[in-house]
Design a protein around this motif. Structure first.
Motif, PDB file in Angstrom:
ATOM      1  N   GLY A 118     -45.898  14.459  12.388  1.00 30.99           N
ATOM      2  CA  GLY A 118     -45.658  13.104  12.867  1.00 30.99           C
ATOM      3  C   GLY A 118     -46.315  12.810  14.204  1.00 30.99           C
ATOM      4  O   GLY A 118     -46.737  11.671  14.468  1.00 30.99           O
ATOM      5  N   ILE A 119     -46.421  13.817  15.061  1.00 32.58           N
ATOM      6  CA  ILE A 119     -47.049  13.630  16.368  1.00 32.58           C
ATOM      7  C   ILE A 119     -48.510  13.218  16.213  1.00 32.58           C
ATOM      8  O   ILE A 119     -48.988  12.289  16.890  1.00 32.58           O
ATOM      9  N   TRP A 120     -49.226  13.872  15.328  1.00 33.99           N
ATOM     10  CA  TRP A 120     -50.659  13.579  15.193  1.00 33.99           C
ATOM     11  C   TRP A 120     -50.900  12.267  14.456  1.00 33.99           C
ATOM     12  O   TRP A 120     -51.893  11.579  14.726  1.00 33.99           O
ATOM     13  N   ILE A 121     -49.989  11.897  13.571  1.00 35.42           N
ATOM     14  CA  ILE A 121     -50.098  10.565  12.967  1.00 35.42           C
ATOM     15  C   ILE A 121     -49.936   9.505  14.051  1.00 35.42           C
ATOM     16  O   ILE A 121     -50.680   8.514  14.093  1.00 35.42           O
ATOM     17  N   ALA A 122     -48.965   9.711  14.945  1.00 33.57           N
ATOM     18  CA  ALA A 122     -48.755   8.756  16.039  1.00 33.57           C
ATOM     19  C   ALA A 122     -49.982   8.663  16.931  1.00 33.57           C
ATOM     20  O   ALA A 122     -50.342   7.574  17.408  1.00 33.57           O
ATOM     21  N   TRP A 123     -50.651   9.790  17.185  1.00 33.34           N
ATOM     22  CA  TRP A 123     -51.853   9.781  18.027  1.00 33.34           C
ATOM     23  C   TRP A 123     -52.922   8.855  17.451  1.00 33.34           C
ATOM     24  O   TRP A 123     -53.527   8.058  18.166  1.00 33.34           O
ATOM     25  N   TYR A 124     -53.130   8.946  16.158  1.00 34.80           N
ATOM     26  CA  TYR A 124     -54.172   8.131  15.539  1.00 34.80           C
ATOM     27  C   TYR A 124     -53.752   6.672  15.333  1.00 34.80           C
ATOM     28  O   TYR A 124     -54.603   5.798  15.181  1.00 34.80           O
ATOM     29  N   LEU A 125     -52.454   6.406  15.331  1.00 31.15           N
ATOM     30  CA  LEU A 125     -51.991   5.027  15.219  1.00 31.15           C
ATOM     31  C   LEU A 125     -51.920   4.316  16.568  1.00 31.15           C
ATOM     32  O   LEU A 125     -51.889   3.082  16.608  1.00 31.15           O
ATOM     33  N   ARG A 126     -51.888   5.069  17.638  1.00 29.31           N
ATOM     34  CA  ARG A 126     -51.718   4.473  18.965  1.00 29.31           C
ATOM     35  C   ARG A 126     -52.744   3.389  19.284  1.00 29.31           C
ATOM     36  O   ARG A 126     -52.367   2.288  19.748  1.00 29.31           O
ATOM     37  N   PRO A 127     -54.051   3.606  19.094  1.00 26.06           N
ATOM     38  CA  PRO A 127     -55.010   2.548  19.454  1.00 26.06           C
ATOM     39  C   PRO A 127     -54.761   1.238  18.707  1.00 26.06           C
ATOM     40  O   PRO A 127     -54.874   0.154  19.272  1.00 26.06           O
ATOM     41  N   SER A 128     -54.408   1.347  17.430  1.00 28.84           N
ATOM     42  CA  SER A 128     -54.218   0.143  16.623  1.00 28.84           C
ATOM     43  C   SER A 128     -52.923  -0.577  16.978  1.00 28.84           C
ATOM     44  O   SER A 128     -52.921  -1.795  17.171  1.00 28.84           O
ATOM     45  N   LEU A 129     -51.823   0.144  17.065  1.00 26.11           N
ATOM     46  CA  LEU A 129     -50.510  -0.487  17.204  1.00 26.11           C
ATOM     47  C   LEU A 129     -50.104  -0.751  18.649  1.00 26.11           C
ATOM     48  O   LEU A 129     -49.380  -1.710  18.921  1.00 26.11           O
ATOM     49  N   ILE A 130     -50.533   0.101  19.573  1.00 22.23           N
ATOM     50  CA  ILE A 130     -50.133  -0.052  20.974  1.00 22.23           C
ATOM     51  C   ILE A 130     -51.176  -0.826  21.776  1.00 22.23           C
ATOM     52  O   ILE A 130     -50.857  -1.779  22.493  1.00 22.23           O
ATOM     53  N   VAL A 131     -52.435  -0.420  21.660  1.00 17.32           N
ATOM     54  CA  VAL A 131     -53.489  -0.993  22.507  1.00 17.32           C
ATOM     55  C   VAL A 131     -54.001  -2.318  21.944  1.00 17.32           C
ATOM     56  O   VAL A 131     -54.111  -3.312  22.658  1.00 17.32           O
ATOM     57  N   GLN A 132     -54.315  -2.353  20.647  1.00 15.55           N
ATOM     58  CA  GLN A 132     -54.922  -3.548  20.059  1.00 15.55           C
ATOM     59  C   GLN A 132     -53.873  -4.573  19.620  1.00 15.55           C
ATOM     60  O   GLN A 132     -53.822  -5.693  20.143  1.00 15.55           O
ATOM     61  N   ALA A 133     -53.024  -4.210  18.682  1.00 16.07           N
ATOM     62  CA  ALA A 133     -52.029  -5.154  18.171  1.00 16.07           C
ATOM     63  C   ALA A 133     -50.934  -5.444  19.189  1.00 16.07           C
ATOM     64  O   ALA A 133     -50.325  -6.506  19.165  1.00 16.07           O
ATOM     65  N   GLN A 134     -50.687  -4.496  20.112  1.00 11.69           N
ATOM     66  CA  GLN A 134     -49.660  -4.650  21.139  1.00 11.69           C
ATOM     67  C   GLN A 134     -48.308  -5.052  20.550  1.00 11.69           C
ATOM     68  O   GLN A 134     -47.669  -6.018  20.983  1.00 11.69           O
TER      69      GLN A 134
END
Length: 566
Positions: A118-134
């Motif tokens: 789950g940690i590595w899935i979160a790493w790859y989702l971070r740019p999309s969900l946190i940085v871009q989509a906010q």
């Protein structure tokens, strides 16, 4: 040129690991009692800040930076969220059905592996969900708001910590007295109501959880308890659909739960899957604007993801004798469902871990019918990965706001799940040495275990193995769940207060009515306090409630250890 603030320091990591080790038993205990757990980020934040800032002022040491606070809460919350790795749901359900129990080290490795994925899935989702989509990630925002508040008004952290500590001591002392000195009274209006589990339990943990869940969920629990244990249970006995032994005296939970759990599970599963599907449709337009869900692979995160996937597959084959093809198939399913859970949590703050688990069970039930190990443990991969993924994304939300380095948060998260896995497994084995005799009982209702077990048995044996009256009850529960799930997804927030909570309504069918009554009492008490003293309630109610939960659960774990060593 100013120096970058201290972040991944030894004291931040050690503080988070120690707090995680202390707080993890609380979630294991409450998960087995009532099927719910508590996010420990704010508790860890308050304790770490009060200790290190107090030390800095007394001894003129280095200030405890906001970035260190973030590492501390990331580490502690990752350890405490190990509950999503299966210790209070699929793992005990597997033992109840098969009779097989894993030893400490293999079980620790399994829980760690699904969380590590789950940690590595979160790493790859971070740019999309946190940085871009906010996306909002409400739990992360609540932690961030608390962090900003205590750093602007340091004395506020001390006040909240004092309330937390006082509540924890009161709850722990009450539990110790009740268990070791004098059994506190369990009051029931009549013998008949007590027989159907309607009594007032002297549990401050339940009162605390009631204060956390709020009035809507609390009243939904009361409604579910009245329907299940006040109306349906006596009718089942009267009609002879549930037969009680002639010598049965006292509560008849064990006999009735085998019938009542089916409509309750059907309601919860159908409601969560319906709500999940509709929420995903509602967020599809937003996802289309940020089509890339994944970062371009960098060498070391890609290696981490590969290592985690390999470990999960290897352990499924070695520990549960699962076919390699089925074990491999669990990885893409876990990636997909963790992404689903992440988007739902980002938008609503509600982690649909139960729904993700049941959806995984349904998927493997269709692919490999009749195979319990695959149904439970391959599905456990998706649930465990989704739980840890959403926890880290909440922490990433905080880190992004304060300029923290995500790679350092990953290090903290990995260390946290390592400690959490070991402590969680030891506490689980200490509390429940004999799952088949102890679980799904009035002492340990374990509603999440009952849910996973029921779904696995149904998918293994088929609906034909269930009596017609239970099938009709399941259909009724499913229809109610679909309607409530759709309304929960579609209604505006301001109107949700008039709608029963599907999760609470279904849960009340699986736990004794006494638990629902005390949680409702806590919810009403918190609501009345907020209506009279709104400002104080906003600052202290959740903190006090968390103290009650932590105090009683840690005392309960301590009592179990003392009885074991006696």
């Amino acid at each position: 040129m100013s120096r970058a603030p201290r972040e991944l320091t030894a004291r931040a990591l050690v503080t988070g690991l120690l707090l995680g080790a202390v707080l993890t038993p609380s979630n294991i205990y409450s998960g087995l009692k009532i099927g719910w757990s508590f996010n420990m980020s704010i508790i860890a934040l308050l304790v770490g800040f009060a200790f290190w800032q107090g030390l800095a002022r007394s001894w003129r040491g280095a200030d405890w930076t906001m970035q260190e606070s973030n590492i501390n809460q990331t580490t502690a919350s990752s350890a405490a969220s190990i509950i999503s790795g299966g210790l209070v749901a699929p793992i005990p359900a597997y033992t109840l059905i098969t009779g097989a129990q894993l030893d400490t080290l293999p079980l620790t490795a399994w829980v760690f592996s699904v969380s590590f994925l789950g940690i590595w899935i979160a790493w790859y989702l971070r740019p999309s969900l946190i940085v871009q989509a906010q996306l909002r990630f409400p739990e992360g925002m609540a932690t961030l708001a608390t962090m900003q508040q205590i750093y602007s008004h340091g004395a506020e952290a001390i006040r909240r910590l004092a309330v937390l500590g006082a509540a924890a001591v009161i709850a722990a002392v009450t539990k110790l007295i009740d268990s070791l000195v004098w059994s506190l009274p369990r009051w029931a209006p009549t013998v008949q109501l007590e027989r159907f589990t309607f009594s007032l339990e002297p549990s401050l943990l339940l009162v605390g959880f009631g204060g956390i869940i709020g009035l809507r969920v609390g009243l939904s629990l009361l409604l579910g308890a009245v329907l299940a244990w006040g109306l349906l249970a006596p009718w089942l006995v009267e009609q002879g659909l549930v037969r009680l032994p002639a010598e049965t005296a006292g509560p008849v939970f064990a006999q009735l739960i085998e019938w009542l759990l089916w409509p309750g599970v059907s309601l919860m599963v159908c409601a969560t899957l319906t709500s999940l599907g509709l929420r995903l449709i509602a967020t599809r337009r937003e996802a289309a604007r940020h089509r890339s869900a994944w970062q371009r692979p960098a060498p070391w995160p890609a290696l981490g993801l590969l290592l985690a996937a390999s470990l999960v597959v290897a352990l499924q084959i070695a520990l549960f004798d699962i076919h390699p093809g089925m074990a491999l198939l669990s990885i893409p399913l876990a990636l997909l469902l963790a992404m689903v859970a992440a988007r739902v949590v980002g938008a609503t703050g509600i982690p649909p871990i139960g729904a993700i688990g049941q959806l995984s069970q349904l998927s493997f039930g269709a692919i490999a019918p009749g195979q319990v190990a695959i149904n439970l443990m391959s599905a456990n991969t998706a649930g465990g990965a989704a739980g840890q993924c959403t926890d880290l994304l909440n922490d990433f939300k905080v880190g992004h706001a304060i300029g923290a380095a995500p790679a350092r948060q990953v290090v903290a998260q990995c260390l946290g799940i390592l400690v959490g896995s070991l402590i969680g497994v030891l506490v689980y084995q200490l509390l429940i040495p004999d799952p088949q005799a102890m679980l799904i009982t009035p002492e340990w209702p374990a509603p999440a275990v009952a849910t996973w077990k029921a779904v696995a048995e149904t998918l293994t044996a088929g609906l034909g193995s269930i009596s017609p009256d239970i099938r009709w009850a399941m259909l009724a529960g499913a229809l109610v769940g679909i309607v409530l799930g759709a309304l929960e997804a579609l209604l505006p927030v301001r109107r949700m207060r008039w709608l029963p909570s599907s999760a609470a309504l279904g849960l009340a069918f699986i736990i004794p009515a006494s638990i629902s009554l005390m949680m409702t009492f806590g919810a009403v008490l918190a609501w009345l306090f907020a209506a009279r003293w709104g400002g104080l309630a906003e600052r202290f109610v959740i903190v006090a409630a968390a103290g009650l939960v932590a105090g009683e659960s840690m005392a309960g774990v301590g009592i179990s250890l003392w009885q074991l060593l006696r």
